[in-house]
Design a protein around this motif. Structure first.
Motif, PDB file in Angstrom:
ATOM      1  N   ARG A 105      -5.408   5.208  -7.673  1.00 45.14           N
ATOM      2  CA  ARG A 105      -5.383   4.592  -6.350  1.00 45.14           C
ATOM      3  C   ARG A 105      -6.222   5.396  -5.354  1.00 45.14           C
ATOM      4  O   ARG A 105      -6.883   4.822  -4.479  1.00 45.14           O
ATOM      5  N   SER A 106      -6.219   6.725  -5.513  1.00 52.05           N
ATOM      6  CA  SER A 106      -6.990   7.576  -4.614  1.00 52.05           C
ATOM      7  C   SER A 106      -8.485   7.329  -4.736  1.00 52.05           C
ATOM      8  O   SER A 106      -9.190   7.180  -3.726  1.00 52.05           O
ATOM      9  N   ILE A 107      -8.977   7.246  -5.962  1.00 50.50           N
ATOM     10  CA  ILE A 107     -10.427   7.075  -6.117  1.00 50.50           C
ATOM     11  C   ILE A 107     -10.845   5.645  -5.783  1.00 50.50           C
ATOM     12  O   ILE A 107     -11.961   5.408  -5.304  1.00 50.50           O
ATOM     13  N   ARG A 148      -9.444   3.872  -3.345  1.00 44.73           N
ATOM     14  CA  ARG A 148      -9.487   3.891  -1.889  1.00 44.73           C
ATOM     15  C   ARG A 148     -10.756   4.598  -1.389  1.00 44.73           C
ATOM     16  O   ARG A 148     -11.434   4.106  -0.475  1.00 44.73           O
ATOM     17  N   TYR A 149     -11.091   5.728  -2.009  1.00 42.64           N
ATOM     18  CA  TYR A 149     -12.279   6.464  -1.595  1.00 42.64           C
ATOM     19  C   TYR A 149     -13.540   5.628  -1.828  1.00 42.64           C
ATOM     20  O   TYR A 149     -14.443   5.586  -0.978  1.00 42.64           O
ATOM     21  N   ALA A 150     -13.619   4.987  -2.996  1.00 39.95           N
ATOM     22  CA  ALA A 150     -14.816   4.211  -3.330  1.00 39.95           C
ATOM     23  C   ALA A 150     -15.039   3.072  -2.344  1.00 39.95           C
ATOM     24  O   ALA A 150     -16.175   2.798  -1.939  1.00 39.95           O
ATOM     25  N   THR A 151     -13.963   2.402  -1.946  1.00 38.54           N
ATOM     26  CA  THR A 151     -14.126   1.277  -1.026  1.00 38.54           C
ATOM     27  C   THR A 151     -14.491   1.744   0.381  1.00 38.54           C
ATOM     28  O   THR A 151     -15.100   0.993   1.151  1.00 38.54           O
ATOM     29  N   ARG A 208      -8.220  -5.490  -1.406  1.00 40.16           N
ATOM     30  CA  ARG A 208      -7.994  -4.350  -0.536  1.00 40.16           C
ATOM     31  C   ARG A 208      -7.382  -3.213  -1.350  1.00 40.16           C
ATOM     32  O   ARG A 208      -6.551  -3.457  -2.243  1.00 40.16           O
ATOM     33  N   PRO A 209      -7.769  -1.981  -1.083  1.00 37.75           N
ATOM     34  CA  PRO A 209      -7.268  -0.853  -1.879  1.00 37.75           C
ATOM     35  C   PRO A 209      -5.753  -0.780  -1.949  1.00 37.75           C
ATOM     36  O   PRO A 209      -5.191  -0.435  -2.988  1.00 37.75           O
ATOM     37  N   GLU A 210      -5.079  -1.114  -0.841  1.00 42.80           N
ATOM     38  CA  GLU A 210      -3.615  -1.022  -0.835  1.00 42.80           C
ATOM     39  C   GLU A 210      -2.965  -2.036  -1.773  1.00 42.80           C
ATOM     40  O   GLU A 210      -1.767  -1.938  -2.086  1.00 42.80           O
ATOM     41  N   GLN A 211      -3.743  -3.017  -2.242  1.00 42.62           N
ATOM     42  CA  GLN A 211      -3.205  -3.992  -3.188  1.00 42.62           C
ATOM     43  C   GLN A 211      -3.125  -3.443  -4.612  1.00 42.62           C
ATOM     44  O   GLN A 211      -2.465  -4.031  -5.466  1.00 42.62           O
ATOM     45  N   ILE A 212      -3.807  -2.339  -4.876  1.00 39.85           N
ATOM     46  CA  ILE A 212      -3.808  -1.748  -6.218  1.00 39.85           C
ATOM     47  C   ILE A 212      -2.581  -0.849  -6.340  1.00 39.85           C
ATOM     48  O   ILE A 212      -2.592   0.327  -5.993  1.00 39.85           O
ATOM     49  N   GLN A 213      -1.482  -1.438  -6.805  1.00 47.58           N
ATOM     50  CA  GLN A 213      -0.213  -0.725  -6.924  1.00 47.58           C
ATOM     51  C   GLN A 213       0.187  -0.483  -8.380  1.00 47.58           C
ATOM     52  O   GLN A 213       1.153   0.228  -8.635  1.00 47.58           O
ATOM     53  N   LEU A 263      -6.727  -4.808 -12.736  1.00 55.24           N
ATOM     54  CA  LEU A 263      -7.498  -5.780 -13.510  1.00 55.24           C
ATOM     55  C   LEU A 263      -8.342  -6.686 -12.619  1.00 55.24           C
ATOM     56  O   LEU A 263      -9.299  -7.304 -13.098  1.00 55.24           O
ATOM     57  N   ARG A 264      -8.018  -6.764 -11.350  1.00 57.55           N
ATOM     58  CA  ARG A 264      -8.780  -7.615 -10.422  1.00 57.55           C
ATOM     59  C   ARG A 264     -10.152  -7.041 -10.107  1.00 57.55           C
ATOM     60  O   ARG A 264     -11.057  -7.771  -9.683  1.00 57.55           O
TER      61      ARG A 264
END
Length: 502
Positions: free
Chosen positions: A86-88, A90-93, A109-114, A120-121
């Motif tokens: 999740r950290s990378i 968020r950083y990439a976006t 959105r990064p916060e959607q990657i839980q 997979l999206r």
């Protein structure tokens, strides 16, 4: 030390245990041997740590972090992996133009990657995209002067370029030493490499020779194996007694056969790591018979190194899930169950200079159904197919490792795909596919490099083609040879180096 190509493919062998004919790590108890051991220990324990701190200042700290989780609970390792994923993301976006646009265009959105299911999206990163949009894949806030350019010809024959920084390499060496420790190998141990070098080893600069001496490394050039070269290397190793051997699997098989024919040249390391091409069951058996010690499979690439490795139980390849995230999916992009082959997608959790998210390495792999008896919490790859390499045979009997040819194209971005096809000893066809909207390439430079490698008696036919057909396995072979190796009288090397189809 060589950048990991590199590299690297494995085929799981069936021999789960190893019973050496003799003690695998022989200590020379003579006065000369004890003196050599004292000198080696002084370099390993005193000199090497000082220089390691200078060359890779963060590596020791990263190694300790890895060791804390070596026998942790699976859920704890999964939690660390997901947090880093999740950290990378968020950083990439936030800092990488390509991913910022990609996520916006796909309404992610990064916060959607839980969870892994959410990940997979994210669309797959292909080699073609890496080639075509390289500047957009580097983080804006990073000082580009700090990035180290790297390149991979790759087993698919598609040259790609990318960047990594010092922090990435500090973590890479920590990852390497972490796995080495499973096999009883310590940082700074005497290590023999049968590896690729862009030029002959005797032409090394004094700085490179000094590095090799301090790191206790000796190297044999896998790009150009000859009997005199192997004879000299074997005699040196018999006296020097390396604790560790790292090699291209196919090159080490040739060297192993050479040693088996000369039992007076005893080389008995503690462990051997093979990488870069297929380690078949037959190859593993030949190498272990010659060296009298276990051979461990290792999987990595230049783009993302230290992906997976065998532990002493050798039940599969443990994924380094603290620093890597691997998916295996079908053609529709859906995860496949254990035991079912699929496409490997790789995410590097450590390269913030140029993030790789869901990178398709173009290998095929499968997950292991059962866990490992060793107690380590890292998931197991059952098998990986691909990157099977042929040696090309030069007229004087020299064998040129297939990875050599990927080096020829590193600085030729005009070429999207290539294949070297040796039909006769002195007749070689070179097939090139140029990138879209490219009409020329440095033809004379390429011809000169090929001629320098083989000598004036070899005739090359270079052809520009629109495509290069894949074999039934679906894996592109970037070198193909039908010429029998001169010191293998029973079977041509290329016969066993074919790609295993899932």
């Amino acid at each position: 030390m060589h950048r990991d190509k590199s590299v690297d493919i494995l085929e799981q062998g069936s021999n789960d245990s190893f019973e050496p004919r003799e003690e695998p790590w022989e200590v020379d108890t003579t006065a000369r041997g004890r003196l050599m051991e004292m000198r080696s220990d002084f370099i390993r324990l005193v000199v090497f740590p000082i220089l390691r701190k200078r060359w890779h200042p963060g590596s020791r700290r990263y190694l300790k972090q890895l060791q804390e989780y070596e026998f942790a609970a699976v859920k704890d390792v999964q939690a660390v992996q997901l947090a880093r994923l999740r950290s990378i993301v968020r950083y990439a976006t936030e800092h990488v133009p390509y991913y910022r646009d990609l996520f916006r265009n796909h309404d992610i959105r990064p916060e959607q990657i839980q969870s892994p299911e959410d990940f997979l999206r994210v669309p797959v990163l292909t080699k073609a995209t890496l080639q075509e949009r390289l500047p957009e894949l580097v983080a804006e806030e990073r000082d580009r002067r700090q990035g180290r350019a790297n390149a991979s010809g790759g087993s698919t024959g598609k040259p790609v370029q990318f960047f990594q920084d010092d922090e990435y390499w500090d973590r890479a060496y920590a990852n390497q030493w972490f796995v080495d420790g499973w096999w009883g190998i310590r940082p700074g141990d005497r290590t023999a490499w049968v590896w690729g070098a862009d030029r002959d080893i005797p032409d090394q600069s004094w700085r490179e020779r000094l590095y090799g001496a301090i790191s206790q490394v000796r190297m044999c050039n896998a790009f150009a194996l000859t009997e005199p070269q192997m004879d000299g290397f074997a005699k040196m190793l018999a006296v020097w007694k390396p604790r560790y051997v790292i090699a291209y699997a196919s090159a080490l098989e040739v060297f192993a056969k050479f040693l088996l024919e000369r039992p007076q040249l005893r080389v008995r390391p503690r462990a051997i790591k093979t990488t870069a091409d297929v380690l078949s069951k037959g190859r593993r058996e030949i190498i272990e018979r010659a060296f009298g010690c276990p051979v461990y499979n290792f999987y990595g690439s230049r783009e993302i190194n230290n992906l997976a490795a065998e532990c002493p139980a050798r039940k599969g390849l443990h994924v380094n899930s603290l620093t890597r995230y691997i998916e295996i999916v079908d053609d529709a992009g859906k995860p496949v169950p254990p035991g079912v082959p699929g496409r490997l997608l790789l995410t590097d959790l450590t390269n913030y200079f140029q993030p790789f998210l869901r990178y398709e390495i173009e290998d095929i792999g499968s997950w292991k159904k059962e866990g490992c008896s060793c107690g380590r919490p890292f998931p197991l790859l059952e098998q990986v197919w691909g990157r099977s390499s042929d040696f090309i045979v030069a007229p004087e009997g020299k064998l040129i490792h297939s990875v050599f040819f990927t080096h020829l194209f590193y600085d030729m971005p005009e070429i999207a795909l290539f294949q070297i096809n040796q039909k006769e000893l002195r007749e070689i066809d070179v097939y090139l596919v140029l990138r879209p909207d490219v009409n020329t390439y440095p033809a004379e430079l390429l011809r000169q490099r090929l001629q320098n490698a083989f000598g004036p008696s070899v005739h090359f036919t270079v052809q520009l083609v629109s495509e290069i057909r894949r074999p039934p396995s679906g894996k592109h072979r970037f070198t193909v040879s039908r010429v029998r190796a001169p010191w293998d009288q029973s079977k041509a090397l290329a016969d066993e180096n074919g790609v295993a189809a899932p």
